[in-house]
Motif scaffolding. Structure first.
Motif, PDB file in Angstrom:
ATOM      1  N   THR A 148       0.770  -1.340   0.030  1.00 16.91           N
ATOM      2  CA  THR A 148      -0.035  -0.122  -0.012  1.00 16.91           C
ATOM      3  C   THR A 148       0.756   1.129  -0.173  1.00 16.91           C
ATOM      4  O   THR A 148       0.621   2.303  -0.786  1.00 16.91           O
ATOM      5  N   GLU A 149       1.947   1.195   0.682  1.00 23.03           N
ATOM      6  CA  GLU A 149       2.737   2.593   0.819  1.00 23.03           C
ATOM      7  C   GLU A 149       3.525   2.629  -0.345  1.00 23.03           C
ATOM      8  O   GLU A 149       3.677   3.765  -0.797  1.00 23.03           O
ATOM      9  N   ALA A 150       4.140   1.492  -1.060  1.00 16.72           N
ATOM     10  CA  ALA A 150       4.878   1.510  -2.135  1.00 16.72           C
ATOM     11  C   ALA A 150       3.950   2.196  -3.223  1.00 16.72           C
ATOM     12  O   ALA A 150       4.323   3.101  -4.108  1.00 16.72           O
ATOM     13  N   GLU A 151       2.891   1.652  -3.340  1.00 19.20           N
ATOM     14  CA  GLU A 151       1.800   2.348  -4.612  1.00 19.20           C
ATOM     15  C   GLU A 151       1.509   3.709  -4.215  1.00 19.20           C
ATOM     16  O   GLU A 151       1.393   4.386  -5.116  1.00 19.20           O
ATOM     17  N   ALA A 152       1.273   4.276  -2.934  1.00 17.41           N
ATOM     18  CA  ALA A 152       0.991   5.586  -2.837  1.00 17.41           C
ATOM     19  C   ALA A 152       2.212   6.388  -3.174  1.00 17.41           C
ATOM     20  O   ALA A 152       2.048   7.448  -3.678  1.00 17.41           O
ATOM     21  N   VAL A 153       3.418   6.093  -2.509  1.00 16.63           N
ATOM     22  CA  VAL A 153       4.553   6.972  -2.954  1.00 16.63           C
ATOM     23  C   VAL A 153       4.792   6.929  -4.303  1.00 16.63           C
ATOM     24  O   VAL A 153       5.283   8.059  -5.069  1.00 16.63           O
ATOM     25  N   ASN A 154       4.780   5.885  -5.124  1.00 20.85           N
ATOM     26  CA  ASN A 154       4.783   5.795  -6.669  1.00 20.85           C
ATOM     27  C   ASN A 154       3.633   6.898  -7.298  1.00 20.85           C
ATOM     28  O   ASN A 154       4.157   7.478  -8.127  1.00 20.85           O
ATOM     29  N   ALA A 155       2.485   6.864  -6.615  1.00 20.34           N
ATOM     30  CA  ALA A 155       1.383   7.649  -7.267  1.00 20.34           C
ATOM     31  C   ALA A 155       1.674   9.229  -6.833  1.00 20.34           C
ATOM     32  O   ALA A 155       1.306  10.098  -7.552  1.00 20.34           O
ATOM     33  N   ALA A 156       2.455   9.554  -5.858  1.00 19.21           N
ATOM     34  CA  ALA A 156       2.535  10.824  -5.146  1.00 19.21           C
ATOM     35  C   ALA A 156       3.394  11.907  -5.902  1.00 19.21           C
ATOM     36  O   ALA A 156       4.439  11.315  -6.543  1.00 19.21           O
ATOM     37  N   THR A 157       3.356  12.997  -5.978  1.00 24.23           N
ATOM     38  CA  THR A 157       3.972  14.055  -6.534  1.00 24.23           C
ATOM     39  C   THR A 157       5.302  14.211  -5.430  1.00 24.23           C
ATOM     40  O   THR A 157       6.175  14.630  -5.863  1.00 24.23           O
ATOM     41  N   ALA A 158       4.889  14.490  -4.406  1.00 25.63           N
ATOM     42  CA  ALA A 158       5.790  14.504  -3.162  1.00 25.63           C
ATOM     43  C   ALA A 158       5.485  13.902  -1.936  1.00 25.63           C
ATOM     44  O   ALA A 158       4.109  13.590  -1.601  1.00 25.63           O
ATOM     45  N   VAL A 159       6.428  13.536  -1.079  1.00 21.54           N
ATOM     46  CA  VAL A 159       6.102  12.879   0.253  1.00 21.54           C
ATOM     47  C   VAL A 159       6.617  13.701   1.250  1.00 21.54           C
ATOM     48  O   VAL A 159       7.822  13.930   1.366  1.00 21.54           O
ATOM     49  N   VAL A 160       5.935  14.198   2.204  1.00 21.51           N
ATOM     50  CA  VAL A 160       6.219  14.969   3.201  1.00 21.51           C
ATOM     51  C   VAL A 160       6.294  14.307   4.596  1.00 21.51           C
ATOM     52  O   VAL A 160       5.296  13.650   4.960  1.00 21.51           O
ATOM     53  N   ALA A 161       7.247  14.278   5.426  1.00 18.07           N
ATOM     54  CA  ALA A 161       7.481  13.723   6.793  1.00 18.07           C
ATOM     55  C   ALA A 161       7.745  14.904   7.670  1.00 18.07           C
ATOM     56  O   ALA A 161       7.925  15.902   7.282  1.00 18.07           O
ATOM     57  N   VAL A 162       7.360  14.462   8.950  1.00 16.30           N
ATOM     58  CA  VAL A 162       7.443  15.452  10.112  1.00 16.30           C
ATOM     59  C   VAL A 162       8.959  15.613  10.692  1.00 16.30           C
ATOM     60  O   VAL A 162       8.954  16.503  11.545  1.00 16.30           O
ATOM     61  N   THR A 163       9.771  14.627  10.305  1.00 21.34           N
ATOM     62  CA  THR A 163      11.142  14.517  10.835  1.00 21.34           C
ATOM     63  C   THR A 163      12.072  14.228   9.961  1.00 21.34           C
ATOM     64  O   THR A 163      11.575  13.319   8.950  1.00 21.34           O
ATOM     65  N   ARG A 217      13.688   3.576   1.589  1.00 19.86           N
ATOM     66  CA  ARG A 217      12.760   2.294   1.087  1.00 19.86           C
ATOM     67  C   ARG A 217      12.676   2.363  -0.248  1.00 19.86           C
ATOM     68  O   ARG A 217      12.395   1.308  -1.083  1.00 19.86           O
ATOM     69  N   TYR A 218      12.794   3.731  -1.039  1.00 23.20           N
ATOM     70  CA  TYR A 218      12.462   3.688  -2.175  1.00 23.20           C
ATOM     71  C   TYR A 218      13.537   4.510  -3.182  1.00 23.20           C
ATOM     72  O   TYR A 218      13.423   5.492  -3.596  1.00 23.20           O
ATOM     73  N   PRO A 219      14.596   3.896  -3.244  1.00 24.65           N
ATOM     74  CA  PRO A 219      16.000   4.196  -3.906  1.00 24.65           C
ATOM     75  C   PRO A 219      15.644   4.667  -5.301  1.00 24.65           C
ATOM     76  O   PRO A 219      16.244   5.507  -5.757  1.00 24.65           O
ATOM     77  N   ASN A 220      14.623   4.137  -6.005  1.00 27.19           N
ATOM     78  CA  ASN A 220      14.552   4.340  -7.363  1.00 27.19           C
ATOM     79  C   ASN A 220      13.499   5.659  -7.717  1.00 27.19           C
ATOM     80  O   ASN A 220      13.341   6.100  -8.770  1.00 27.19           O
ATOM     81  N   GLN A 221      13.056   6.117  -6.554  1.00 32.65           N
ATOM     82  CA  GLN A 221      12.219   7.512  -6.630  1.00 32.65           C
ATOM     83  C   GLN A 221      13.410   8.752  -6.555  1.00 32.65           C
ATOM     84  O   GLN A 221      14.443   8.617  -5.631  1.00 32.65           O
ATOM     85  N   PRO A 222      12.952   9.813  -7.097  1.00 31.77           N
ATOM     86  CA  PRO A 222      13.930  10.852  -6.809  1.00 31.77           C
ATOM     87  C   PRO A 222      14.014  11.238  -5.554  1.00 31.77           C
ATOM     88  O   PRO A 222      13.052  11.313  -4.719  1.00 31.77           O
ATOM     89  N   ALA A 223      15.385  11.609  -5.041  1.00 30.84           N
ATOM     90  CA  ALA A 223      15.531  11.927  -3.442  1.00 30.84           C
ATOM     91  C   ALA A 223      14.582  13.163  -3.062  1.00 30.84           C
ATOM     92  O   ALA A 223      14.419  13.507  -2.175  1.00 30.84           O
TER      93      ALA A 223
END
Length: 439
Positions: free
Chosen positions: A198-213, A223-229
């Motif tokens: 579920t997380e992998a599908e969501a991260v792949n679909a997202a434009t940006a992923v924001v964390a709080v820390t 976890r997702y080295p194939n995604q742009p840093a």
């Protein structure tokens, strides 16, 4: 610019879990961003807080849909059934495998139906509502804030319906490394597999992923080295002012030195090592100490352990945010408990805003410890070291002057950086960059 903020819980639901979504709705309009909020009408909650709802600007449109989620007390009853009321002793699954019997099979059946979490029942209502709002309100970008983590499934579904729409996943807590293991009602192999997918599908679909820390953002990058840093960003949580001015004066002379804990007590905030430290205090120190817990105690074993140390430990239960802050203002210290090395509870930032010195039982290599060192907002000891915690409590009690004053000099500039208004401005810059890229 028009933004849709998707959040399962929103005022008048109370508690610290709604404050990040509230701050986005409250401050984004001042950055020239119109906000629509999609939330669950009947989201289960430990309590209601109408004062939080009054902070939502009048020009923010709130859309509420139904959810199949159970009422709070019934949901907690099911969790108690699944865990048999016991506190988790480790990060192993709360639904044990291999034990025979009808009850165990029933536990497994219920737990495996509610994946990735019990709030999955909101999605059949939230998805069509989101699709309608995006079209009818001419939405330019979507923010999906979690937990509950089942809401991230909306990212992949909305991506199929709107291929060019900017979608931001906002992780208030890191999921797979910490929350799934420490807090989830079900962390068996099937739950882990579904969560990972579920997380992998969501991260792949997202434009940006924001964390709080920073630690949480780093976990996601690894976890997702194939995604742009550059896809993984950090916008911390923060503190805000209450509708009425929050008292800043130190408590008056009292017989007891008061430490106040705000928020729920559950897996990552297991209080038992702290309580072991309290039980071993010298009698004269313990007689001068009062530890007040404001909020819901989810695990019966934790409640029993806390109640066993009465009257030193006082269980208050849920209070509206304004009253909780009033009680915090009348305390000498704010108490923080966390064994999580990655996530930072929203209450930490509320403590910063309250200006109270923090006494913390934390992971010694965790993000909370780093923030305490950065801001000078308090002192900490390892949550796994009762002896060190005992010395920390003795020092805290003895530091209070006869007049009730606690010497406290946090780094004011470092603390000010965590006010929600400038943090929301950073979020606004991210959202506006999407419009510039599409122009």
């Amino acid at each position: 610019m028009n933004v849709l903020l998707i959040t399962f819980s929103f005022p008048p639901v109370g508690g610290v879990g709604v404050l990040r979504a509230l701050s986005l709705a409250k401050y984004l309009p001042s950055e020239g961003i119109r906000v629509d909020v999609l939330t669950a009408r009947n989201a289960p909650a430990v309590g209601r807080d109408q004062a939080l709802l009054q902070q939502v600007p009048s020009d923010v449109t709130v859309h509420r849909t139904w959810t199949l989620d159970l009422p709070f007390t019934l949901r907690k009853g099911i969790k108690k059934l699944l865990t048999r009321g016991k506190a988790p002793a480790s990060s192993s699954a709360l639904v044990p495998a291999g034990r025979p019997g009808l009850m165990n099979r029933l536990q497994g059946l219920i737990a495996n139906l509610l994946l990735p979490d019990p709030q999955i029942g909101w999605l059949p209502f939230a998805y069509p509502a989101a699709r309608h709002i995006i079209r009818s309100r001419k939405i330019d970008a979507v923010i999906i804030t979690v937990p509950p983590f089942s809401s991230v499934k909306l990212a992949a579904r909305l991506r199929k319906a709107f291929p060019a729409l900017p979608i931001v996943l906002d992780f208030r807590d890191e999921w797979l490394t910490t929350t799934l293991e420490l807090v989830s009602f079900n962390s068996n192999e099937r739950a882990r597999r579904i969560a990972r997918r579920t997380e992998a599908e969501a991260v792949n679909a997202a434009t940006a992923v924001v964390a709080v820390t920073h630690n949480a953002a780093d976990e996601l990058r690894k976890r997702y080295p194939n995604q742009p840093a550059t896809k993984f960003l950090t916008v911390p949580n923060g503190y805000d002012d209450t509708p009425s001015p929050r008292p800043r004066a130190e408590p008056q002379r009292v017989d007891k030195v008061t430490l106040t804990y705000m928020g729920s007590v559950y897996g990552t905030t297991d209080p038992r090592t702290l309580l072991e430290a309290v039980a071993g205090l010298p009698a004269d120190v313990r007689d001068r100490l009062r530890i007040r817990f404001i909020g819901h105690v989810e695990t019966p074993a934790y409640r029993q352990a806390l109640a066993a140390l009465a009257p030193t430990v006082e269980l208050v239960g849920f209070l509206p945010m304004s009253e909780a802050h009033r009680q915090l203002a009348a305390s000498h210290y704010a108490l923080l408990i966390t064994q999580d090395p990655i996530n930072v509870s929203a209450k930490f930032y509320d403590y910063l805003g309250a200006g109270k010195p923090i006494i913390a039982a934390v992971h010694p290599e965790g993000e909370v410890r780093r923030l305490l060192d950065e801001t000078g907002a308090g002192e900490w000891a390892s949550i796994n070291d009762p002896a060190a915690l005992r010395q920390l409590l003795i020092k805290a009690v003895n530091r209070v002057t006869p007049e009730g004053i606690v010497p406290h000099r946090p780094r004011s500039e470092a603390v000010a950086a965590y006010h929600r208004k400038p943090l929301t401005r950073r979020y606004a810059s991210l959202l506006q960059s999407f419009s510039q890229e599409r122009a």
